[in-house]
Design an enzyme around this catalytic site. Sequence first.
Site, mmCIF file in Angstrom:
data_model
loop_
_atom_site.group_PDB
_atom_site.id
_atom_site.type_symbol
_atom_site.label_atom_id
_atom_site.label_comp_id
_atom_site.label_asym_id
_atom_site.label_seq_id
_atom_site.Cartn_x
_atom_site.Cartn_y
_atom_site.Cartn_z
ATOM 1 N N GLY A 280 -92.581 -85.848 -54.391
ATOM 2 C CA GLY A 280 -93.635 -84.800 -54.526
ATOM 3 C C GLY A 280 -94.236 -84.470 -53.224
ATOM 4 N N VAL B 169 -93.671 -90.506 -63.746
ATOM 5 C CA VAL B 169 -92.821 -91.560 -64.144
ATOM 6 C C VAL B 169 -92.093 -90.997 -62.779
ATOM 7 C CG1 VAL B 169 -90.521 -92.732 -64.821
ATOM 8 C CG2 VAL B 169 -93.266 -92.671 -66.314
ATOM 9 N N THR C 67 -90.527 -93.256 -59.422
ATOM 10 C CA THR C 67 -89.741 -94.494 -58.726
ATOM 11 C C THR C 67 -89.519 -95.646 -59.422
ATOM 12 O OG1 THR C 67 -91.708 -95.459 -58.315
ATOM 13 C CG2 THR C 67 -91.019 -93.518 -56.677
ATOM 14 N N LYS D 66 -92.316 -108.602 -51.154
ATOM 15 C CA LYS D 66 -91.708 -109.977 -51.916
ATOM 16 C C LYS D 66 -90.206 -110.079 -50.522
ATOM 17 C CE LYS D 66 -89.857 -111.986 -55.919
ATOM 18 N NZ LYS D 66 -89.557 -112.369 -56.945
ATOM 19 N N ARG E 27 -119.905 -111.395 -33.220
ATOM 20 C CA ARG E 27 -119.884 -112.257 -32.056
ATOM 21 C C ARG E 27 -119.853 -113.788 -32.561
ATOM 22 N NH1 ARG E 27 -125.184 -111.543 -28.227
ATOM 23 N NH2 ARG E 27 -125.383 -111.362 -30.551
ATOM 24 N N TYR E 28 -120.155 -114.559 -33.776
ATOM 25 C CA TYR E 28 -120.352 -116.044 -33.592
ATOM 26 C C TYR E 28 -121.679 -115.376 -35.488
ATOM 27 C CZ TYR E 28 -124.795 -116.074 -31.528
ATOM 28 O OH TYR E 28 -126.134 -115.381 -30.851
ATOM 29 N N HIS F 295 -136.444 -115.691 -40.312
ATOM 30 C CA HIS F 295 -135.250 -116.350 -41.526
ATOM 31 C C HIS F 295 -135.513 -115.999 -42.953
ATOM 32 C CE1 HIS F 295 -135.314 -118.010 -37.423
ATOM 33 N NE2 HIS F 295 -136.823 -118.261 -37.431
ATOM 34 N N ARG G 87 -140.809 -115.188 -63.734
ATOM 35 C CA ARG G 87 -140.210 -116.709 -62.753
ATOM 36 C C ARG G 87 -139.911 -116.097 -61.614
ATOM 37 N NH1 ARG G 87 -137.646 -122.718 -63.092
ATOM 38 N NH2 ARG G 87 -135.630 -121.388 -62.895
#
Length: 510
Positions: free
Chosen positions: A33, A63, A65, A136, A212-213, A273, A506
């Site tokens: 294509g 359709v 390949t 694969k 960094r961490y 926090h 709640r």
Amino acid sequence: MSKRALISVSDKSNIEEFAKGLVEAGYEIISTGGTLHTLVNAGIEAKAVDEITGFPEIMDGRVKTLHPLVHGGLLGKRSNPDHMRQMEENNISPIDMVVVNLYPFKQTLEKDGVKKEEIIENIDIGGPTMLRSAAKNFEDVAVIVDPSDYGRVLQAIQEDKLEKVLLQQLAAKVFRHTANYDAMIAQYFMGETKEEFPETYTVTYEKVQDLRYGENPHQHAAFYKNPIDRIKGLATAKQLHGKELSYNNIQDASAALEILAEYNDPAAVAVKHMNPCGIGVAETISGAFTRAFDADPISIFGGIIACNREIDVATAEKLSEIFLEIVIAPGFTEDALEILTRKKNIRLLELELKKSETVTKKLTTVSGGVLIQNSDNGIVGIEDLTVATKRKPTDDELENLLFAWKAVKHVKSNAILLAKDNQTIGVGAGQMNRIGSANIAIEQAGEKAKGAVMASDAFFPMPDTVEAAVKAGITAIIQPGGSKRDEDSVAVCDEHGITMVYTGMRHFKH
């Protein structure tokens, strides 16, 4: 016999240069294509797939390949004599390289006003099938899905070092890529079918950056985003100034944005926090920040600030007076930026703030699995409240009760929050008992507690928290209700002229 490469790409970045390098290295090019058209126009000799298969592209390219002469050439193991015999008997020639990237499904989803038919047509079938076949059989077939790998593959070919380690790395990337692609499609269809919790739950995320961490320096971490999430989240923010975001910065910033989404009037939120240490609402963003700051001028130090209005000079001057990690806003005036960027390390994030109209999912990893729940989008208005006491709340108390209820939802349980004049004045978070949180909030508020309102994220199992509120001078309480001992708390309120309303909802936040 020359080697063969099958090239069929949606993203045509650098494909001409790569294909020219393959031809120079002795590869025969097969294509389809639009890719075939691009290569031929660039003067690169290439054969159409239908020349190889003897079968035309049909059904608008659906359709083309999916043919044994293609997949046999990809899956046949060169080291297996039986495979090679069958390939010869069926006139199947090996294909030694597949260069494929997929129809732009994600980009199609992101288009405004896109129709379902266009989305469906951008689900690639042949591409993933070829990629998986080649991956694969990676020991015999090089498979490339990412244009950024063109350079190192071409160099390996030129140096005759296209070896197993590289081939396996390329195959691994393919399986990650197709899994990501399929997961996006699965998420799209799950939304279309309104299936909240199907038998399997597949999600995918794409890396934004390495960090960094993590929470602590010995923990490795990275930041990922949901590739098809239409919500303008933190991953889409534009960083205008400052150091790179850390893991904890991102956690806190996300919490601040969730709180900010509760308020329509000019609002400022300070987070430490992942708990709010100050929330203020006012007629101006400068006034809102002043209230957020005054709510807890100690805890705000080193905090995260989120505002739902453009930062102006007056607000910037106040922000610049204290140490802050991040300021998030939908915009900054030029003069405000000039003021704030004088501070070298402060992170300034510009982010379009939009409320989500859809229910999002919260994922929490646990040992051996993950918990998934809808986000807590519960909204309570005046009409939803039930007055449990003899005294009804005043209009001013109602306004502050609803303000406090929106805020306490975002405080770690057990949560108690005190508010007055659209400002938090005391926050008790994450204690093992509710009276412990109440004592923290009351102590923080001090004299300001007199005439304030109290919000509790869950019901009172006993009247001790209400008794503490009485002693502090609190005049109104909002809580879910539903305890077997509700009447004990109501009796204390009635005895002291306090008004208490139930929400029937709640807001635990673990």
